[in-house]
Write an enzyme that holds these catalytic residues in place. Sequence first.
Site, mmCIF file in Angstrom:
data_model
loop_
_atom_site.group_PDB
_atom_site.id
_atom_site.type_symbol
_atom_site.label_atom_id
_atom_site.label_comp_id
_atom_site.label_asym_id
_atom_site.label_seq_id
_atom_site.Cartn_x
_atom_site.Cartn_y
_atom_site.Cartn_z
ATOM 1 N N ASP A 46 0.970 -1.237 -0.488
ATOM 2 C CA ASP A 46 -0.364 0.071 -0.309
ATOM 3 C C ASP A 46 0.880 1.702 0.066
ATOM 4 O O ASP A 46 2.398 1.061 0.559
ATOM 5 C CB ASP A 46 -1.623 -0.431 1.193
ATOM 6 C CG ASP A 46 -2.090 -0.791 1.180
ATOM 7 O OD1 ASP A 46 -2.312 -1.796 -0.116
ATOM 8 O OD2 ASP A 46 -2.246 -1.491 2.421
ATOM 9 N N TYR A 74 6.465 -9.028 8.616
ATOM 10 C CA TYR A 74 6.297 -7.665 8.680
ATOM 11 C C TYR A 74 6.942 -6.667 9.701
ATOM 12 O O TYR A 74 6.393 -8.403 11.103
ATOM 13 C CB TYR A 74 4.689 -6.920 7.957
ATOM 14 C CG TYR A 74 4.692 -7.583 6.695
ATOM 15 C CD1 TYR A 74 4.397 -6.658 5.548
ATOM 16 C CD2 TYR A 74 3.492 -8.234 5.961
ATOM 17 C CE1 TYR A 74 3.672 -6.533 4.310
ATOM 18 C CE2 TYR A 74 3.724 -8.967 4.697
ATOM 19 C CZ TYR A 74 3.771 -7.900 3.866
ATOM 20 O OH TYR A 74 2.889 -8.303 2.920
ATOM 21 N N ASP A 88 -6.665 1.338 8.525
ATOM 22 C CA ASP A 88 -5.810 1.841 8.523
ATOM 23 C C ASP A 88 -5.623 3.741 8.560
ATOM 24 O O ASP A 88 -6.852 4.093 8.796
ATOM 25 C CB ASP A 88 -5.015 1.945 8.059
ATOM 26 C CG ASP A 88 -5.010 2.113 5.855
ATOM 27 O OD1 ASP A 88 -5.992 3.027 6.234
ATOM 28 O OD2 ASP A 88 -4.740 2.089 5.434
#
Length: 245
Positions: A46, A74, A88
């Site tokens: 993203d 991650y 988010d």
Amino acid sequence: MNGLFPYEPSGLFLMDKPAGPTSHDAVEWAREVFDTPNVGHCGTLDPAATGLLLMVMGDSLKLQNQFTAERKVYRGAFRFGLRTDTDDLVGRPLGEPTADLSAVTEERVKESFAKFTGAFDQKVPRYSAVKVKGKKMYEWARKGIEVEFPVKNVTVYRFDLLQFHLPDADFLVECSKGTYVRSLARDVGEVLGVGGVLASLCRESIGSFHRKAAYVWKGEKDFRREDVLSAFLPHPRLQELLNAR
């Protein structure tokens, strides 16, 4: 040719993407720098996310699916007490923030992480490229049309709490292809009863390839040739590494 090579390049390029540019922006930059249209990436990041983006070009394009299927690691942070339509910080808030986070303890966060370790069915985010009725989820979302959220079977191999400092929790997760970390933020927040969103995300590795070996891209047009080439594996060398596994 005007690129880094006097011939059509083939191989793997490791990029450390900054926050801001899209994965497509990064691929377009690589196409210009390597002077070839034959570049593809092995797993989208993203725009707000940072970290390792693998790009294949030339003969190595045939390995794209293989690299996309590798495990990913991650690091990032969840923020509790919030809900957004994108799961988010960049999304539209859904309802008011949860002011009272007293029930969110380090122990409960660890317990919630354990609930999402192993193989399970994950509901994809509202803003994702997964198709429903011929359109991508984000296309329905932008029109304000509610559709049933698709479910994907994913595997989380490791889900560690690194640091707990309300309203945030720093984490490390190792997961399979197709896992949405934004969905983990949402679902952990729901288990805790306060909501949760992804506050930051950095992809550290894909399979055996690590961000430490990647070219740190800042979106610049000017660069040192040696720096770019140090993060490029020619196709024959790449095949040797894969055969040695």
